[in-house]
Design a protein around this motif. Structure first.
Motif, PDB file in Angstrom:
ATOM      1  N   ALA A 178       0.839  -1.207   0.000  1.00  0.00           N
ATOM      2  CA  ALA A 178       0.000   0.000   0.000  1.00  0.00           C
ATOM      3  C   ALA A 178       0.867   1.248   0.000  1.00  0.00           C
ATOM      4  CB  ALA A 178      -0.922  -0.013   1.219  1.00  0.00           C
ATOM      5  N   GLY A 179       1.998   1.185   0.723  1.00  0.00           N
ATOM      6  CA  GLY A 179       2.934   2.313   0.703  1.00  0.00           C
ATOM      7  C   GLY A 179       3.487   2.563  -0.684  1.00  0.00           C
ATOM      8  N   THR A 180       3.775   1.494  -1.423  1.00  0.00           N
ATOM      9  CA  THR A 180       4.251   1.642  -2.803  1.00  0.00           C
ATOM     10  C   THR A 180       3.192   2.307  -3.673  1.00  0.00           C
ATOM     11  OG1 THR A 180       5.742  -0.261  -2.663  1.00  0.00           O
ATOM     12  CG2 THR A 180       4.974   0.362  -4.855  1.00  0.00           C
ATOM     13  N   LEU A 181       1.955   1.850  -3.567  1.00  0.00           N
ATOM     14  CA  LEU A 181       0.872   2.454  -4.359  1.00  0.00           C
ATOM     15  C   LEU A 181       0.716   3.938  -4.035  1.00  0.00           C
ATOM     16  CD1 LEU A 181      -1.901  -0.311  -4.198  1.00  0.00           C
ATOM     17  CD2 LEU A 181      -0.068  -0.029  -5.869  1.00  0.00           C
ATOM     18  N   ALA A 182       0.859   4.278  -2.752  1.00  0.00           N
ATOM     19  CA  ALA A 182       0.714   5.685  -2.360  1.00  0.00           C
ATOM     20  C   ALA A 182       1.866   6.528  -2.899  1.00  0.00           C
ATOM     21  CB  ALA A 182       0.644   5.782  -0.838  1.00  0.00           C
ATOM     22  N   LEU A 183       3.091   6.007  -2.840  1.00  0.00           N
ATOM     23  CA  LEU A 183       4.245   6.761  -3.347  1.00  0.00           C
ATOM     24  C   LEU A 183       4.136   7.004  -4.841  1.00  0.00           C
ATOM     25  CD1 LEU A 183       7.227   5.124  -1.399  1.00  0.00           C
ATOM     26  CD2 LEU A 183       6.417   7.476  -1.188  1.00  0.00           C
ATOM     27  N   VAL A 184       3.679   5.989  -5.559  1.00  0.00           N
ATOM     28  CA  VAL A 184       3.596   6.104  -7.021  1.00  0.00           C
ATOM     29  C   VAL A 184       2.367   6.900  -7.447  1.00  0.00           C
ATOM     30  CG1 VAL A 184       3.482   4.745  -9.162  1.00  0.00           C
ATOM     31  CG2 VAL A 184       4.866   3.941  -7.271  1.00  0.00           C
ATOM     32  N   ARG A 185       1.409   7.034  -6.540  1.00  0.00           N
ATOM     33  CA  ARG A 185       0.155   7.749  -6.827  1.00  0.00           C
ATOM     34  C   ARG A 185      -0.582   7.117  -8.005  1.00  0.00           C
ATOM     35  NH1 ARG A 185       2.588  13.770  -6.922  1.00  0.00           N
ATOM     36  NH2 ARG A 185       4.299  12.561  -7.839  1.00  0.00           N
ATOM     37  N   VAL A 186      -0.906   5.855  -7.805  1.00  0.00           N
ATOM     38  CA  VAL A 186      -1.571   5.098  -8.860  1.00  0.00           C
ATOM     39  C   VAL A 186      -3.011   5.569  -9.021  1.00  0.00           C
ATOM     40  CG1 VAL A 186      -0.123   3.075  -8.456  1.00  0.00           C
ATOM     41  CG2 VAL A 186      -2.282   3.306  -7.212  1.00  0.00           C
ATOM     42  N   PRO A 187      -3.624   5.319 -10.160  1.00  0.00           N
ATOM     43  CA  PRO A 187      -5.029   5.714 -10.351  1.00  0.00           C
ATOM     44  C   PRO A 187      -5.976   4.886  -9.485  1.00  0.00           C
ATOM     45  CG  PRO A 187      -4.198   4.501 -12.265  1.00  0.00           C
ATOM     46  CD  PRO A 187      -3.016   4.781 -11.390  1.00  0.00           C
ATOM     47  N   ALA A 188      -7.203   5.332  -9.388  1.00  0.00           N
ATOM     48  CA  ALA A 188      -8.186   4.711  -8.500  1.00  0.00           C
ATOM     49  C   ALA A 188      -8.459   3.259  -8.869  1.00  0.00           C
ATOM     50  CB  ALA A 188      -9.486   5.515  -8.533  1.00  0.00           C
ATOM     51  N   ARG A 189      -8.425   2.940 -10.182  1.00  0.00           N
ATOM     52  CA  ARG A 189      -8.740   1.565 -10.588  1.00  0.00           C
ATOM     53  C   ARG A 189      -7.695   0.579 -10.048  1.00  0.00           C
ATOM     54  NH1 ARG A 189      -5.949   3.379 -15.018  1.00  0.00           N
ATOM     55  NH2 ARG A 189      -4.361   1.899 -15.802  1.00  0.00           N
ATOM     56  N   VAL A 190      -6.424   1.022  -9.937  1.00  0.00           N
ATOM     57  CA  VAL A 190      -5.374   0.153  -9.393  1.00  0.00           C
ATOM     58  C   VAL A 190      -5.605  -0.064  -7.905  1.00  0.00           C
ATOM     59  CG1 VAL A 190      -2.892  -0.118  -9.021  1.00  0.00           C
ATOM     60  CG2 VAL A 190      -3.731   0.859 -11.164  1.00  0.00           C
ATOM     61  N   TRP A 191      -5.964   1.013  -7.199  1.00  0.00           N
ATOM     62  CA  TRP A 191      -6.279   0.874  -5.770  1.00  0.00           C
ATOM     63  C   TRP A 191      -7.429  -0.109  -5.572  1.00  0.00           C
ATOM     64  CZ3 TRP A 191      -3.721   1.957  -1.564  1.00  0.00           C
ATOM     65  CH2 TRP A 191      -2.772   3.001  -1.543  1.00  0.00           C
ATOM     66  N   TRP A 192      -8.446  -0.012  -6.428  1.00  0.00           N
ATOM     67  CA  TRP A 192      -9.607  -0.880  -6.292  1.00  0.00           C
ATOM     68  C   TRP A 192      -9.221  -2.343  -6.499  1.00  0.00           C
ATOM     69  CZ3 TRP A 192     -14.213  -1.676  -4.486  1.00  0.00           C
ATOM     70  CH2 TRP A 192     -15.017  -2.672  -5.032  1.00  0.00           C
ATOM     71  N   ARG A 193      -8.478  -2.611  -7.547  1.00  0.00           N
ATOM     72  CA  ARG A 193      -8.102  -4.001  -7.841  1.00  0.00           C
ATOM     73  C   ARG A 193      -7.139  -4.543  -6.784  1.00  0.00           C
ATOM     74  NH1 ARG A 193      -7.582  -3.881 -14.498  1.00  0.00           N
ATOM     75  NH2 ARG A 193      -9.839  -3.615 -14.856  1.00  0.00           N
ATOM     76  N   TRP A 194      -6.225  -3.703  -6.322  1.00  0.00           N
ATOM     77  CA  TRP A 194      -5.334  -4.151  -5.248  1.00  0.00           C
ATOM     78  C   TRP A 194      -6.142  -4.421  -3.979  1.00  0.00           C
ATOM     79  CZ3 TRP A 194      -4.388  -1.946  -0.424  1.00  0.00           C
ATOM     80  CH2 TRP A 194      -3.383  -2.566   0.331  1.00  0.00           C
ATOM     81  N   GLY A 195      -7.093  -3.557  -3.676  1.00  0.00           N
ATOM     82  CA  GLY A 195      -7.923  -3.744  -2.482  1.00  0.00           C
ATOM     83  C   GLY A 195      -8.719  -5.042  -2.539  1.00  0.00           C
ATOM     84  N   CYS A 196      -9.259  -5.363  -3.705  1.00  0.00           N
ATOM     85  CA  CYS A 196     -10.008  -6.618  -3.844  1.00  0.00           C
ATOM     86  C   CYS A 196      -9.080  -7.823  -3.648  1.00  0.00           C
ATOM     87  CB  CYS A 196     -10.667  -6.687  -5.221  1.00  0.00           C
ATOM     88  SG  CYS A 196     -12.011  -5.496  -5.453  1.00  0.00           S
TER      89      CYS A 196
END
Length: 499
Positions: A178-196
């Motif tokens: 999650a820290g990596t996703l936050a640093l890279v500032r990924v789009p919302a769809r990536v957050w959603w798929r990672w969360g699932c």
């Protein structure tokens, strides 16, 4: 991978298991129903690992077979670390990172442990590779991928789930990702798929968490971590001497200097830094209130350290023209890095060599069994104090063959326990009353006057031995003391002697 495999195989049969390995060895040789019965009362957190080791030890149980899965897992981790360096930066960075992981003493130590930690490290490294693939973002110096694959997210979820089932504290890798996703500032769809994907993995972990919470007494011995814990972990991640630690930290500092990431670009530090820092930091923080921290529980975070050092070395190469230094050709740069890592290996070679001796562990159960073989005779009564000391007899039964286990009521496999069920206090008193001599095989702390056990059976052992017997002979080995007790002279005889 070849370097890690060679280091892992070097001195693999060191001539003795220590207590944790002995648990793996004796549990994994039970039948599957017996392992399942055990997990309901103890060690559920290692359940999947025990089942895997049951298969590994089936052809030929022994110390080499016990440790070989960890060696293979460590070699796999080194390869996956290298793959991350190649994917996120360039081939020479991957080569440096993989070799640096292989020569780190901490990696070499757990490559030779018959426990789950090396397998967990491999699972975390594999999950991190899958995360990078699934994000579908262009790494540095790489072409954008054509599309983001949903299949990669399913694979990611599966690897995370299996890794967490090997040891539930590996779930902290999700916070690192999650820290990596936050640093890279990924789009919302990536957050959603990672969360699932992360949610599916955590959902599969819930039954294990519920069972293991009821077995939390197993880690009650863990202290609260302090500054010393941070220093030891830093030394374990980087090196054993200042000659290695200082350059290592300089390279890590170069890797994390601004700009750490550029928007829309997946950099190596953005992946490696959270992986190295977040799991240990979170576990140490939680352990201030509920002690759970041990450096082996965060071995998987080690993968981030060589990646950062290799990335820092690459940045140093890029700074050389600005410093008006001559930049060698590509092959020479690669070779210089490899020679530097070889030097680090040579400096730490004495520690690696020492680590391959049985006496470097907390205890050596083979040595205890050998001592028992020389001192005990068939039919001798033996009292294990406390009951966990029975592990040496379970791991190496030859030294205790033919002895009478005074306190044992039901063996471990039949009772669904690690070390067997012992007789109740009344029955144990009756058994001891019939003896004129008894060998006590004890942990050193159990013979100290200040130790007072909570178990009534252990209390009876101490009371009867102290009140009715006197020590006649003692043999001490690292972690265990063997003492022969004989019954005191009758009170009537003592009065007659005074008269």
């Amino acid at each position: 991978m070849s370097a890690m495999l060679a280091i892992g195989l070097w001195g693999l049969d060191r001539g003795g298991m220590w207590r944790d390995e002995a648990v793996t060895f004796q549990v994994a040789r039970r039948s599957v129903p017996q392992i399942w019965q055990l997990l309901h009362s103890v060690d559920a957190v290692h359940g999947l690992y025990y089942l895997l080791m049951h298969l590994a030890l089936a052809p030929h149980p022994g110390e080499v077979a016990l440790r070989l899965p960890s060696v293979c897992a460590a070699a796999t981790t080194a390869g996956l670390v290298a793959a991350l360096g190649v994917c996120l930066c360039r081939p020479r960075v991957g080569l440096w990172a993989g070799l640096l992981y292989a020569v780190t003493p901490m990696a070499g130590h757990f490559a030779q442990e018959g426990r789950s930690y090396a397998l967990v490290a491999a699972g975390v490294a594999g999950a991190t590779v899958l995360l990078v693939r699934a994000m579908g973002m262009p790494p540095v110096r790489a072409k954008p991928r054509s599309r983001e694959s949903v299949g990669d997210w399913w694979a990611y979820a599966g690897v995370v789930a299996v890794t967490c089932l090997l040891h539930e504290l590996a779930v902290l890798l999700l916070l690192a990702h999650a820290g990596t996703l936050a640093l890279v500032r990924v789009p919302a769809r990536v957050w959603w798929r990672w969360g699932c994907a992360a949610g599916a993995a955590v959902l599969g972990l819930v039954p294990l968490v519920l069972v293991s919470r009821g077995q939390s007494a197993q880690v009650a011995w863990l202290p609260r971590p302090g500054a010393g814990s941070v220093e030891r972990l830093l030394a374990a991640f980087t090196g054993s001497t200042l000659l290695v630690v200082v350059p290592y930290l300089v390279l890590v500092a170069l890797a994390v200097r601004p700009p750490l990431v550029r928007r829309g670009e997946l950099s190596l530090p953005a992946v490696a830094l959270p992986l190295m820092v977040v799991p240990p930091a979170v576990l140490m923080t939680v352990s201030q209130f509920w002690p759970l921290y041990d450096d082996r529980y965060v071995l998987y975070a080690l993968s981030g350290a060589p990646l950062l050092a290799a990335a820092g070395a690459e940045r140093l190469v890029g700074l050389m023209p600005r410093l008006r230094l001559t930049v060698p050709t590509g092959p020479r740069i690669t070779l210089t890095g490899v020679l530097t890592i070889t030097f680090a290996f040579a400096v730490q070679l004495p520690l690696l060599r020492q680590d391959r001796t049985a006496d470097h562990r907390a205890d050596n159960l083979a040595a205890v069994s050998a001592t028992a073989h020389s001192e005990l005779r068939p039919g001798d009564p033996v009292l294990f104090l406390p009951s966990i000391v029975r592990r040496s007899a379970l791991a190496y039964p030859k030294g205790f063959r033919g002895i009478r286990d005074v306190a044992l009521s039901a063996p471990g496999p039949a009772s669904g326990t690690l070390y067997g069920l012992e007789a109740d206090p009344g029955e144990l008193r009756r058994r001891l009353a019939r003896l004129d001599r008894v060998w006590v095989v004890a942990e050193p702390f159990a013979l100290r006057p200040t130790w007072y056990p909570a178990s009534p059976t252990e209390q009876v052992k101490l009371a009867v031995v102290d009140e009715e017997f006197v020590p006649l002979e003692e043999v001490a080995r690292k972690g265990v003391t063997m003492r022969l007790y004989v019954r005191r002279a009758p009170v009537q005889g003592m009065r007659w002697a005074i008269d």
